[in-house]
Design an enzyme around this catalytic site. Structure first.
Site: not given
Length: 347
Positions: A336-338
């Site tokens: 999700h962060c990426l």
């Protein structure tokens, strides 16, 4: 006029996507040089899974980096027709936080980009000026209007149900290293006016190893308009037990806009992911919902199948796919962060 007043809102992640934006990693401050190479197979597996259902638009730091990525596409069986490149200077890989926030308008082909300011989680990892410039240049590239609130905000700090509610954490958004001049009420006003929501729900804190000061996408996520998954740590001796128990208690007291309680589904944390003596922020909550499926980071421990089984019961419109993130998580973030979704217009 604020975006909300114009009818714009940030849709839920399960809303159909035109594309997913990512920023290809090249910074050896996030992954040391040897670890950067080790995480590439997992990273390309993520790209391949997303590309099965939508375009993947990749910010690359240079033409040379684009050439490298292109050379790897056939190695990992990725269709080059599903990949587009945006050659632009970047600092790091965390597109969820520095990428454009796309808003849509019900019954309209119109979309808008919110150009929040970005300071690498409270100035922890300078320089970050190139990443901060991405949203405005991408808006211009796509010929989309943009709105610039002028305050720090990160995509991983907020999660949306697409029906007027956003979840966030006090430890992050109320941290003085972001917007020390703003009160909680003022920050809520920014969230409402620029994300097009009507309600802000707050949990207290984040998990161990999370250098973002407690992003919500490691602890609590919407899976439909009234249901969240909440990460829990059953082991009372574990450092994450107390904070996740406190968040769970807060979630149980929350009410949605219609007065109904949240439906809460608990998911146990994975075993601690410790690399070179450092505990990374491994969490199943850092999944990414794309057109082709729900891509869940897994960590080669017994809880993997438990988490996947729970999520498969919750998502019945697309497959739930576990992908290894043991190398990616060394950079202190996951799927999700990426990623940052580019939603389709609401027509």
């Amino acid at each position: 006029m604020f975006p909300k007043e114009q009818g714009y809102f940030f849709p839920a992640e399960w809303h159909p996507h035109v594309a997913t934006w990512i920023t290809f990693p090249h910074n050896d401050h996030s992954w040391q040089e040897d670890k950067l190479g080790q995480m590439y197979p997992e990273y390309f597996a993520l790209i391949k899974a997303i590309s099965e259902g939508e375009l993947v638009r990749i910010n690359v730091n240079s033409a040379a980096l684009q050439a490298f990525v292109e050379s790897q596409l056939p190695v990992y069986g990725i269709d080059p027709a599903k990949i587009e490149f945006n050659v632009q200077p970047t600092n790091d890989a965390w597109c969820r936080d520095h990428g454009p926030a796309f808003l849509v308008k019900e019954g309209s082909a119109e979309r808008l980009v919110v150009n929040w300011e970005y300071n690498a989680w409270g100035g922890k990892y300078p320089p970050f000026s190139d990443d901060n410039a991405l949203p405005s240049t991408i808006a211009k590239r796509l010929s989309l209007p943009s709105a610039t609130p002028g305050i720090i905000m990160e995509g991983g700090s907020v999660d949306f149900n697409g029906a007027g509610t956003v979840l966030t954490s006090r430890s992050c958004l109320l941290n003085p290293n972001r917007n020390s001049h703003l009160s909680q009420e003022q920050i809520e006003d920014y969230l409402k006016n620029y994300y097009g929501v009507s309600q802000v729900l707050w949990v207290s804190d984040g998990i161990v190893g999370d250098d973002t000061d407690g992003h919500i996408d490691d602890t609590v996520r919407f899976v439909n308009t009234n249901t969240v998954i909440a990460m829990v740590e059953p082991n009372v001796e574990d450092e994450n037990h107390a904070v996740l128990a406190a968040n769970l208690a807060e979630l149980k007291q929350m009410r949605l806009l219609d007065g109904s309680p949240l439906r809460i589904v608990e998911i146990p944390m994975p075993d601690a992911v410790v690399i070179d003596g450092f505990r990374a922020p491994g969490s199943y909550a850092n999944f990414y919902i794309c057109n082709a499926g729900v891509l869940v980071p897994i960590f080669d421990c017994p809880q993997d199948e438990i988490a996947l089984g729970i999520l498969r019961q919750l998502f019945n419109d697309r497959p739930v796919i576990g992908l290894s993130a043991r190398e990616i998580i060394w950079g202190q973030g996951s799927f999700h962060c990426l990623t940052q979704q580019e939603p389709a217009p609401c027509v």
